[in-house]
Structures are given as C-alpha cells and as structure tokens.
Motif scaffolding. Sequence first.
Motif, PDB file in Angstrom:
ATOM      1  N   ILE A  57       2.150  -2.521  32.558  1.00  0.00           N
ATOM      2  CA  ILE A  57       0.887  -2.644  31.832  1.00  0.00           C
ATOM      3  C   ILE A  57       0.998  -3.885  30.961  1.00  0.00           C
ATOM      4  N   SER A  58       0.115  -4.826  31.200  1.00  0.00           N
ATOM      5  CA  SER A  58       0.145  -6.022  30.363  1.00  0.00           C
ATOM      6  C   SER A  58      -0.500  -5.685  29.022  1.00  0.00           C
ATOM      7  N   LEU A  59      -0.138  -6.451  28.024  1.00  0.00           N
ATOM      8  CA  LEU A  59      -0.671  -6.223  26.692  1.00  0.00           C
ATOM      9  C   LEU A  59      -2.191  -6.359  26.681  1.00  0.00           C
ATOM     10  N   SER A  60      -2.712  -7.329  27.439  1.00  0.00           N
ATOM     11  CA  SER A  60      -4.160  -7.532  27.444  1.00  0.00           C
ATOM     12  C   SER A  60      -4.900  -6.341  28.042  1.00  0.00           C
ATOM     13  N   SER A  61      -4.348  -5.707  29.079  1.00  0.00           N
ATOM     14  CA  SER A  61      -5.048  -4.564  29.657  1.00  0.00           C
ATOM     15  C   SER A  61      -4.898  -3.313  28.792  1.00  0.00           C
ATOM     16  N   ALA A  62      -3.836  -3.261  28.002  1.00  0.00           N
ATOM     17  CA  ALA A  62      -3.644  -2.110  27.128  1.00  0.00           C
ATOM     18  C   ALA A  62      -4.606  -2.147  25.942  1.00  0.00           C
ATOM     19  N   PHE A  63      -5.083  -3.337  25.613  1.00  0.00           N
ATOM     20  CA  PHE A  63      -5.961  -3.483  24.451  1.00  0.00           C
ATOM     21  C   PHE A  63      -7.288  -4.144  24.825  1.00  0.00           C
ATOM     22  N   LYS A  64      -7.906  -3.666  25.892  1.00  0.00           N
ATOM     23  CA  LYS A  64      -9.190  -4.224  26.325  1.00  0.00           C
ATOM     24  C   LYS A  64     -10.274  -3.901  25.305  1.00  0.00           C
ATOM     25  N   ILE A  65     -11.144  -4.859  25.137  1.00  0.00           N
ATOM     26  CA  ILE A  65     -12.306  -4.635  24.266  1.00  0.00           C
ATOM     27  C   ILE A  65     -13.318  -3.808  25.044  1.00  0.00           C
ATOM     28  N   VAL A  66     -13.781  -2.742  24.440  1.00  0.00           N
ATOM     29  CA  VAL A  66     -14.794  -1.912  25.087  1.00  0.00           C
ATOM     30  C   VAL A  66     -16.151  -2.313  24.508  1.00  0.00           C
ATOM     31  N   LEU A  67     -17.011  -2.794  25.367  1.00  0.00           N
ATOM     32  CA  LEU A  67     -18.342  -3.225  24.935  1.00  0.00           C
ATOM     33  C   LEU A  67     -19.326  -2.073  25.009  1.00  0.00           C
ATOM     34  N   GLY A  68     -20.216  -2.035  24.053  1.00  0.00           N
ATOM     35  CA  GLY A  68     -21.305  -1.075  24.114  1.00  0.00           C
ATOM     36  C   GLY A  68     -22.347  -1.557  25.114  1.00  0.00           C
ATOM     37  N   LYS A  69     -23.189  -0.664  25.575  1.00  0.00           N
ATOM     38  CA  LYS A  69     -24.268  -1.031  26.496  1.00  0.00           C
ATOM     39  C   LYS A  69     -25.399  -1.684  25.713  1.00  0.00           C
ATOM     40  N   PRO A  70     -26.020  -2.723  26.268  1.00  0.00           N
ATOM     41  CA  PRO A  70     -27.209  -3.272  25.615  1.00  0.00           C
ATOM     42  C   PRO A  70     -28.347  -2.243  25.682  1.00  0.00           C
ATOM     43  N   ALA A  71     -29.178  -2.220  24.669  1.00  0.00           N
ATOM     44  CA  ALA A  71     -30.351  -1.336  24.677  1.00  0.00           C
ATOM     45  C   ALA A  71     -31.578  -2.196  24.955  1.00  0.00           C
ATOM     46  N   LEU A  72     -32.214  -1.975  26.106  1.00  0.00           N
ATOM     47  CA  LEU A  72     -33.414  -2.745  26.432  1.00  0.00           C
ATOM     48  C   LEU A  72     -34.509  -2.425  25.432  1.00  0.00           C
ATOM     49  N   LYS A  73     -35.142  -3.471  24.899  1.00  0.00           N
ATOM     50  CA  LYS A  73     -36.241  -3.291  23.954  1.00  0.00           C
ATOM     51  C   LYS A  73     -37.584  -3.396  24.670  1.00  0.00           C
ATOM     52  N   SER A  74     -37.686  -4.376  25.583  1.00  0.00           N
ATOM     53  CA  SER A  74     -38.964  -4.554  26.271  1.00  0.00           C
ATOM     54  C   SER A  74     -38.811  -5.356  27.552  1.00  0.00           C
ATOM     55  N   ALA A  75     -39.753  -5.159  28.438  1.00  0.00           N
ATOM     56  CA  ALA A  75     -39.926  -5.966  29.648  1.00  0.00           C
ATOM     57  C   ALA A  75     -41.432  -6.130  29.773  1.00  0.00           C
ATOM     58  N   VAL A  76     -41.918  -7.320  29.470  1.00  0.00           N
ATOM     59  CA  VAL A  76     -43.370  -7.545  29.386  1.00  0.00           C
ATOM     60  C   VAL A  76     -43.773  -8.799  30.158  1.00  0.00           C
ATOM     61  N   LYS A  77     -45.043  -8.844  30.564  1.00  0.00           N
ATOM     62  CA  LYS A  77     -45.589 -10.031  31.218  1.00  0.00           C
ATOM     63  C   LYS A  77     -45.494 -11.202  30.249  1.00  0.00           C
ATOM     64  N   SER A  78     -45.175 -12.377  30.799  1.00  0.00           N
ATOM     65  CA  SER A  78     -45.078 -13.583  29.992  1.00  0.00           C
ATOM     66  C   SER A  78     -45.811 -14.701  30.719  1.00  0.00           C
ATOM     67  N   GLY A  79     -46.784 -15.289  30.076  1.00  0.00           N
ATOM     68  CA  GLY A  79     -47.555 -16.358  30.712  1.00  0.00           C
ATOM     69  C   GLY A  79     -48.289 -15.863  31.941  1.00  0.00           C
ATOM     70  N   THR A  80     -48.469 -16.743  32.912  1.00  0.00           N
ATOM     71  CA  THR A  80     -49.234 -16.384  34.104  1.00  0.00           C
ATOM     72  C   THR A  80     -48.362 -15.873  35.240  1.00  0.00           C
ATOM     73  N   SER A  81     -47.037 -16.148  35.197  1.00  0.00           N
ATOM     74  CA  SER A  81     -46.216 -15.755  36.352  1.00  0.00           C
ATOM     75  C   SER A  81     -44.755 -15.482  35.978  1.00  0.00           C
ATOM     76  N   ALA A  82     -44.548 -14.749  34.895  1.00  0.00           N
ATOM     77  CA  ALA A  82     -43.169 -14.453  34.488  1.00  0.00           C
ATOM     78  C   ALA A  82     -43.096 -13.099  33.794  1.00  0.00           C
ATOM     79  N   VAL A  83     -41.869 -12.606  33.639  1.00  0.00           N
ATOM     80  CA  VAL A  83     -41.598 -11.382  32.890  1.00  0.00           C
ATOM     81  C   VAL A  83     -40.496 -11.704  31.885  1.00  0.00           C
ATOM     82  N   LYS A  84     -40.720 -11.344  30.629  1.00  0.00           N
ATOM     83  CA  LYS A  84     -39.712 -11.556  29.594  1.00  0.00           C
ATOM     84  C   LYS A  84     -39.043 -10.222  29.268  1.00  0.00           C
TER      85      LYS A  84
END
Length: 103
Positions: free
Chosen positions: A8-35
Amino acid sequence: KQFIFQSISLSSAFKIVLGKPALKSAVKSGTSAVKVSWSKVQGASGYEVYRSTGKTWTKVGTTKSTSFTDKKVKKGTTYSYKVRAYTAKKTYSGYSKTLKVKR
C-alpha cells in the motif's frame, strides 16, 4: 496489536475523499444553450459535466468553475445533466444527482 501494511503506497492510504457536487440548476441559456451550475466541492481541482438524452451519458466538458454552458444542444430535446468533481491527481467524487431541462 500488530499492524501490517502490504503493498500500500502512502498516497493510496491517504486519498482525499471528495464530496459530490450538488446541482443547483440546469436552465436554458440564450437561443441555443443550457447552463448547468452546482455547488463548490472542497478540495476539487475541477469538474466534469455529463449529458444524456436517454440511457447513455456523454462527457460534454470539464471546467474549474462551478458552472458550464453546453452549446451543443438541439431545440425541443430534453437533456439530463450530472457532474462529478476531481482532484489534480485525478481522484473522482461520486456523481451529483441529475437535473433535466428541455431546450
């Protein structure tokens, strides 16, 4: 008690655990995009954004920001989006919940 560490390498023994992003919105943007926007994840170097129109997910971009504008969408189509965070060493979080938007 005796502790035994085998291949077990030291880096794998101490991996950073990231939280999941929380989606806030997915909305129409301009005439032909989604933000799509989400909450910042502590320790993340960037984010991958995925899109689906059915069962298959496709990575549509990466960003260091907490929002992404998808310019390759078609009018009248419903899209689902999800996001995951990553670190500089390419450790990935789980995926956010999905959000749907009709372009």
